[in-house]
Design a protein around this motif. Structure first.
Motif, PDB file in Angstrom:
ATOM      1  N   VAL A 106      38.504  36.474  12.333  1.00 59.42           N
ATOM      2  CA  VAL A 106      38.721  35.612  13.478  1.00 59.42           C
ATOM      3  C   VAL A 106      37.559  35.816  14.437  1.00 59.42           C
ATOM      4  CG1 VAL A 106      40.110  37.349  14.692  1.00 59.42           C
ATOM      5  CG2 VAL A 106      40.333  34.934  15.311  1.00 59.42           C
ATOM      6  N   ALA A 107      37.100  34.710  15.044  1.00 58.07           N
ATOM      7  CA  ALA A 107      36.001  34.771  16.011  1.00 58.07           C
ATOM      8  C   ALA A 107      36.498  34.247  17.345  1.00 58.07           C
ATOM      9  CB  ALA A 107      34.818  33.942  15.522  1.00 58.07           C
ATOM     10  N   ALA A 108      36.150  34.961  18.403  1.00 59.22           N
ATOM     11  CA  ALA A 108      36.514  34.545  19.758  1.00 59.22           C
ATOM     12  C   ALA A 108      35.441  35.041  20.707  1.00 59.22           C
ATOM     13  CB  ALA A 108      37.883  35.102  20.160  1.00 59.22           C
ATOM     14  N   GLY A 109      34.921  34.120  21.535  1.00 62.22           N
ATOM     15  CA  GLY A 109      33.826  34.502  22.411  1.00 62.22           C
ATOM     16  C   GLY A 109      32.625  34.896  21.579  1.00 62.22           C
ATOM     17  N   GLU A 110      32.096  36.075  21.820  1.00 64.34           N
ATOM     18  CA  GLU A 110      30.945  36.550  21.059  1.00 64.34           C
ATOM     19  C   GLU A 110      31.345  37.622  20.047  1.00 64.34           C
ATOM     20  OE1 GLU A 110      28.146  37.911  23.902  1.00 64.34           O
ATOM     21  OE2 GLU A 110      27.733  35.913  24.734  1.00 64.34           O
ATOM     22  N   GLU A 111      32.654  37.780  19.801  1.00 64.92           N
ATOM     23  CA  GLU A 111      33.128  38.845  18.936  1.00 64.92           C
ATOM     24  C   GLU A 111      33.788  38.285  17.688  1.00 64.92           C
ATOM     25  OE1 GLU A 111      35.423  41.865  20.942  1.00 64.92           O
ATOM     26  OE2 GLU A 111      34.570  41.301  22.867  1.00 64.92           O
ATOM     27  N   THR A 112      33.769  39.093  16.619  1.00 66.33           N
ATOM     28  CA  THR A 112      34.453  38.765  15.375  1.00 66.33           C
ATOM     29  C   THR A 112      35.143  40.022  14.862  1.00 66.33           C
ATOM     30  OG1 THR A 112      32.819  37.072  14.789  1.00 66.33           O
ATOM     31  CG2 THR A 112      34.198  37.919  13.017  1.00 66.33           C
ATOM     32  N   ASP A 113      36.405  39.863  14.406  1.00 65.30           N
ATOM     33  CA  ASP A 113      37.121  40.982  13.801  1.00 65.30           C
ATOM     34  C   ASP A 113      37.554  40.570  12.400  1.00 65.30           C
ATOM     35  OD1 ASP A 113      38.191  43.489  13.542  1.00 65.30           O
ATOM     36  OD2 ASP A 113      40.132  42.934  14.404  1.00 65.30           O
ATOM     37  N   ARG A 114      37.442  41.514  11.456  1.00 66.81           N
ATOM     38  CA  ARG A 114      37.778  41.264  10.062  1.00 66.81           C
ATOM     39  C   ARG A 114      38.728  42.351   9.569  1.00 66.81           C
ATOM     40  NH1 ARG A 114      32.370  40.571  10.799  1.00 66.81           N
ATOM     41  NH2 ARG A 114      31.469  38.527  10.237  1.00 66.81           N
ATOM     42  N   ARG A 115      39.489  41.986   8.543  1.00 66.01           N
ATOM     43  CA  ARG A 115      40.318  42.987   7.880  1.00 66.01           C
ATOM     44  C   ARG A 115      40.704  42.490   6.506  1.00 66.01           C
ATOM     45  NH1 ARG A 115      45.708  43.849  11.244  1.00 66.01           N
ATOM     46  NH2 ARG A 115      46.252  45.087   9.428  1.00 66.01           N
ATOM     47  N   ASP A 116      41.071  43.437   5.667  1.00 64.50           N
ATOM     48  CA  ASP A 116      41.495  43.125   4.313  1.00 64.50           C
ATOM     49  C   ASP A 116      42.889  42.516   4.372  1.00 64.50           C
ATOM     50  OD1 ASP A 116      42.357  43.188   1.629  1.00 64.50           O
ATOM     51  OD2 ASP A 116      41.085  44.914   1.212  1.00 64.50           O
ATOM     52  N   LEU A 117      43.094  41.409   3.661  1.00 60.35           N
ATOM     53  CA  LEU A 117      44.399  40.757   3.655  1.00 60.35           C
ATOM     54  C   LEU A 117      45.477  41.646   3.061  1.00 60.35           C
ATOM     55  CD1 LEU A 117      43.349  37.156   2.590  1.00 60.35           C
ATOM     56  CD2 LEU A 117      44.501  37.783   4.719  1.00 60.35           C
ATOM     57  N   GLY A 118      45.098  42.579   2.216  1.00 64.28           N
ATOM     58  CA  GLY A 118      46.077  43.481   1.629  1.00 64.28           C
ATOM     59  C   GLY A 118      46.291  44.746   2.420  1.00 64.28           C
ATOM     60  N   ASP A 119      45.650  44.874   3.566  1.00 63.51           N
ATOM     61  CA  ASP A 119      45.734  46.084   4.390  1.00 63.51           C
ATOM     62  C   ASP A 119      46.910  45.970   5.335  1.00 63.51           C
ATOM     63  OD1 ASP A 119      45.330  48.341   5.861  1.00 63.51           O
ATOM     64  OD2 ASP A 119      43.649  47.535   7.009  1.00 63.51           O
ATOM     65  N   ASP A 120      47.899  46.853   5.164  1.00 65.98           N
ATOM     66  CA  ASP A 120      49.061  46.840   6.047  1.00 65.98           C
ATOM     67  C   ASP A 120      48.848  47.691   7.293  1.00 65.98           C
ATOM     68  OD1 ASP A 120      50.549  45.136   4.485  1.00 65.98           O
ATOM     69  OD2 ASP A 120      51.388  46.756   3.276  1.00 65.98           O
ATOM     70  N   ASP A 121      47.772  48.472   7.324  1.00 64.29           N
ATOM     71  CA  ASP A 121      47.507  49.315   8.489  1.00 64.29           C
ATOM     72  C   ASP A 121      46.819  48.506   9.572  1.00 64.29           C
ATOM     73  OD1 ASP A 121      48.531  51.489   7.154  1.00 64.29           O
ATOM     74  OD2 ASP A 121      46.592  52.019   6.279  1.00 64.29           O
ATOM     75  N   ALA A 122      46.958  48.976  10.796  1.00 63.89           N
ATOM     76  CA  ALA A 122      46.296  48.305  11.910  1.00 63.89           C
ATOM     77  C   ALA A 122      44.800  48.535  11.849  1.00 63.89           C
ATOM     78  CB  ALA A 122      46.858  48.805  13.226  1.00 63.89           C
TER      79      ALA A 122
ATOM     80  N   ILE B   7      45.887  62.938  24.409  1.00 66.44           N
ATOM     81  CA  ILE B   7      46.662  62.422  23.292  1.00 66.44           C
ATOM     82  C   ILE B   7      45.676  61.903  22.265  1.00 66.44           C
ATOM     83  CG2 ILE B   7      46.940  60.063  24.185  1.00 66.44           C
ATOM     84  CD1 ILE B   7      49.859  60.257  23.082  1.00 66.44           C
ATOM     85  N   SER B   8      45.978  62.165  20.999  1.00 62.94           N
ATOM     86  CA  SER B   8      45.102  61.789  19.891  1.00 62.94           C
ATOM     87  C   SER B   8      45.900  60.900  18.952  1.00 62.94           C
ATOM     88  CB  SER B   8      44.611  63.044  19.166  1.00 62.94           C
ATOM     89  OG  SER B   8      43.766  62.722  18.089  1.00 62.94           O
ATOM     90  N   VAL B   9      45.411  59.668  18.701  1.00 67.07           N
ATOM     91  CA  VAL B   9      46.174  58.700  17.913  1.00 67.07           C
ATOM     92  C   VAL B   9      45.343  58.219  16.732  1.00 67.07           C
ATOM     93  CG1 VAL B   9      47.388  57.954  19.986  1.00 67.07           C
ATOM     94  CG2 VAL B   9      45.404  56.677  19.219  1.00 67.07           C
ATOM     95  N   PRO B  10      45.993  57.903  15.597  1.00 69.01           N
ATOM     96  CA  PRO B  10      45.256  57.463  14.411  1.00 69.01           C
ATOM     97  C   PRO B  10      44.608  56.104  14.616  1.00 69.01           C
ATOM     98  CG  PRO B  10      47.621  57.267  14.057  1.00 69.01           C
ATOM     99  CD  PRO B  10      47.441  57.981  15.356  1.00 69.01           C
ATOM    100  N   PHE B  11      43.421  55.943  14.033  1.00 68.87           N
ATOM    101  CA  PHE B  11      42.675  54.694  14.127  1.00 68.87           C
ATOM    102  C   PHE B  11      42.305  54.164  12.739  1.00 68.87           C
ATOM    103  CE2 PHE B  11      38.389  52.643  15.191  1.00 68.87           C
ATOM    104  CZ  PHE B  11      38.967  51.432  15.533  1.00 68.87           C
ATOM    105  N   LEU B  12      41.741  55.022  11.887  1.00 71.10           N
ATOM    106  CA  LEU B  12      41.313  54.616  10.553  1.00 71.10           C
ATOM    107  C   LEU B  12      41.636  55.712   9.543  1.00 71.10           C
ATOM    108  CD1 LEU B  12      37.708  53.203  11.125  1.00 71.10           C
ATOM    109  CD2 LEU B  12      39.762  51.866  10.669  1.00 71.10           C
ATOM    110  N   THR B  13      41.932  55.302   8.303  1.00 71.68           N
ATOM    111  CA  THR B  13      42.010  56.220   7.172  1.00 71.68           C
ATOM    112  C   THR B  13      40.738  56.046   6.345  1.00 71.68           C
ATOM    113  OG1 THR B  13      44.422  56.086   7.107  1.00 71.68           O
ATOM    114  CG2 THR B  13      43.314  56.879   5.124  1.00 71.68           C
ATOM    115  N   LEU B  14      40.104  57.171   6.013  1.00 75.27           N
ATOM    116  CA  LEU B  14      38.798  57.120   5.348  1.00 75.27           C
ATOM    117  C   LEU B  14      38.904  57.473   3.874  1.00 75.27           C
ATOM    118  CD1 LEU B  14      36.666  58.933   8.078  1.00 75.27           C
ATOM    119  CD2 LEU B  14      37.051  56.474   7.802  1.00 75.27           C
ATOM    120  N   ASP B  15      37.877  57.093   3.136  1.00 70.14           N
ATOM    121  CA  ASP B  15      37.764  57.411   1.722  1.00 70.14           C
ATOM    122  C   ASP B  15      37.580  58.919   1.573  1.00 70.14           C
ATOM    123  OD1 ASP B  15      37.217  57.649  -0.945  1.00 70.14           O
ATOM    124  OD2 ASP B  15      35.440  56.363  -0.938  1.00 70.14           O
TER     125      ASP B  15
END
Length: 554
Positions: A538-554, A431-439
């Motif tokens: 957001v930072a938790a443990g040794e990891e950090t995840d970021r995203r654009d506040l205007g981004d509605d995609d996962a 199964i192949s699922v979407p992850f990112l949309t690219l420029d």
């Protein structure tokens, strides 16, 4: 006992001998009971048959054998009075399984021998694509059903004749990963939103179009407490479901059905979606795997239509979305002659709603128009003669690189998909699922690999609006022991999916978020102004995840 010899008028007595003997009542077969996984008929392939021989009288004891196509199965060692027990292995079952049980010395036709014929049914093999959204409480703590809990229910579903393969996607959109609150009732609008998100996920993911795609929560809709973990599945399926409801489902274009279910509602949902007799409605449509044009979009208020970039894929279909839209896809050849008319259907009657169609493609098709009932054109898609080409696709240190070319100069729709493979040695199903949309104008992108728990490959897909090309980057599998994913809740809310690790900090545009006492916010959930723009992290443990506040995609 004293031996005595008489000779003429003489009597000779020998030495007395003491003997001890046990006298047993003669045992006959009173009844033979056959069970499988604790239930009586019907029986299905895949599990052994348990044969219990009841003796008469109930206090009788005996030795016995089960004769099966020349094989001899001895009775279980620890037999209790009045019973004998045998087990027929699953690989010895036949469509009509014939066997004989006989007590020691049992003659044919006697009460100490029985010949039996037991029909065994194939049952159904099916696939469940499962999502386990975290349901947040008032304090932001999450409760999610585990894959192990679902598998326990599916193992028990074998008693109903279902052999279920459990599939989990390598990446899940926000809408299917977290719920801001428990489901209040079967009419909760969040259920409609989940069904729509499931339909979108099934359409955008290639593979398992004949599977049941379901979001599983712990509690029935509106329940104040979780149901008991162990239920009598057979009785539950036959019974009428009393409020609160435990499942809701809809037919879908990219799946057999999409559904939302509580953990204890899964057995009935499966039995309803895959009945033992075929449904004519499901067979009326050609659903085999073929070349199809993926038409996916939204019908907005005012009957406005917004479509995603189509692309041709080789895949099957589900029975179709349930709601008519008044839109029709018209396929044309190179001379403008109509080849096919297909009504487009939607997930819901409400606006906005998802339009989904997997339109069969033939070589002579050159254009597809989406028309309204009055004949006006809402949008159109043209099949170019040239094909897109990807070269130099590679992943190194989390950076994806590629080169795109098209003989007609078409601008591509570029996306990154994550692949998961199933079966022996990782195949052949996938199964192949979407992850990112690219420029569309770029040739490199940084992949947030830490957001993914595991994937067998990273796949780059380029579409020119009809034709598509895909390439798996070499040595691109992903395996993280932990993953941190920043999830959008809606209305300015965000949740840090930290897989059991406490949140250390939140920041927006590089500024730490503080509470009223000036301390760093460490709650799993934060709420911001909906119109705020920039980057949230957001930072938790040794990891950090970021995203654009205007981004509605996962």
């Amino acid at each position: 006992l004293t031996p005595i010899l008489h000779r003429a008028d003489m009597e000779l007595r020998g030495k007395p001998v003491d003997l001890v003997a046990t006298a047993r009542t003669r045992a006959d077969i009173a009844e033979v009971v056959v069970r499988q996984n604790g239930h009586l008929a019907p029986y299905f392939f895949g599990s052994p048959l348990e044969v219990e021989v009841l003796l008469s009288p109930e206090t009788a004891q005996a030795e016995g054998r089960l004769l099966l196509e020349g094989a001899v199965i001895e009775s279980a060692v620890a037999n209790t009075p009045g019973k004998l027990a045998f087990s027929i292995p699953a690989d010895q079952l036949r469509v009509l399984t014939r066997f004989t049980v006989a007590l020691a010395g049992g003659e044919a036709g006697s009460d100490r021998r029985r010949d039996l014929r037991v029909p065994v049914e194939p049952g159904q093999s099916l696939t469940l694509v499962a999502f386990e959204p975290a349901v947040l409480g008032e304090d932001g703590e999450s409760d999610a059903v585990s894959a192990e809990e679902i598998q326990q229910i599916l193992d028990a579903a074998r008693t109903l004749g279902f052999a279920v393969q459990l599939v989990e996607l390598p990446f899940v959109d926000d809408a299917l990963a977290v719920l801001a609150r428990p489901l209040a009732s079967s009419g909760d609008p969040k259920i409609a939103a989940l069904l729509e998100a499931l339909s979108l996920s099934a359409m955008r993911s290639r593979g398992f179009e004949d599977a049941l795609w379901v979001a599983v929560v712990r509690r029935p809709f509106g329940a104040v407490a979780a149901p008991p973990p162990v239920i009598e599945l057979a009785a539950f399926v036959r019974a009428r479901v009393a409020p609160p409801r435990t499942w809701v489902s809809l037919p879908a274009e990219g799946a057999r059905a999409v559904a939302v279910a509580s953990l204890n509602g899964l057995p009935e949902l499966i039995a309803s979606t895959f009945p033992s007799t075929s449904l004519s409605g499901l067979q009326a449509r050609d659903r085999i795997a073929a070349d199809r044009l993926r038409l996916l979009g939204r019908l907005l208020p005012g009957e406005r239509v917004v479509m995603e970039t189509p692309r041709q894929e080789h895949r099957g279909t589900g029975p179709g979305s349930p709601v008519a839209t008044g839109l029709t896809a018209v396929a044309l050849d190179g001379n403008g002659r109509e080849l096919l008319r297909t009504p487009l259907r939607a997930v819901s009657v409400d606006r906005p709603t998802v339009i989904a169609e997997l339109l069969p493609v033939t070589p002579e098709m050159r254009r597809v128009e989406v028309r309204r009932d009055d004949g006006t054109q809402a949008c159109a898609f043209t099949r170019l003669s040239g094909l897109p080409k990807l070269t130099g696709v590679s992943v190194a240190d989390g950076e994806l690189k590629w080169t795109y070319q098209h003989p007609d100069g078409a601008v591509p729709a570029l996306s990154v998909e994550l692949v998961r493979r199933f079966g022996d040695e990782g195949g052949p199903e996938e199964i192949s699922v979407p992850f990112l949309t690219l420029d569309a104008c770029g040739n490199a992108a940084r992949l947030p690999r830490t957001r993914v728990r595991s994937a067998d490959a990273v796949r780059l897909v380029a579409s020119d609006g009809w034709n598509a090309v895909e390439i798996d980057a070499g040595e691109s599998s992903i395996l993280n022991h932990k993953s941190l994913v920043l999830r959008r809740l809606g209305s300015g809310g965000f949740w840090g999916d930290a897989t059991g690790v406490a949140v250390d900090a939140w920041n927006v545009n590089g500024v730490a978020q503080l509470d009223d006492q000036g301390n760093a916010v460490r709650t799993p959930v934060v709420h911001l102004q909906p119109d705020l723009r920039g980057i949230i992290a957001v930072a938790a443990g040794e990891e950090t995840d970021r995203r654009d506040l205007g981004d509605d995609d996962a």
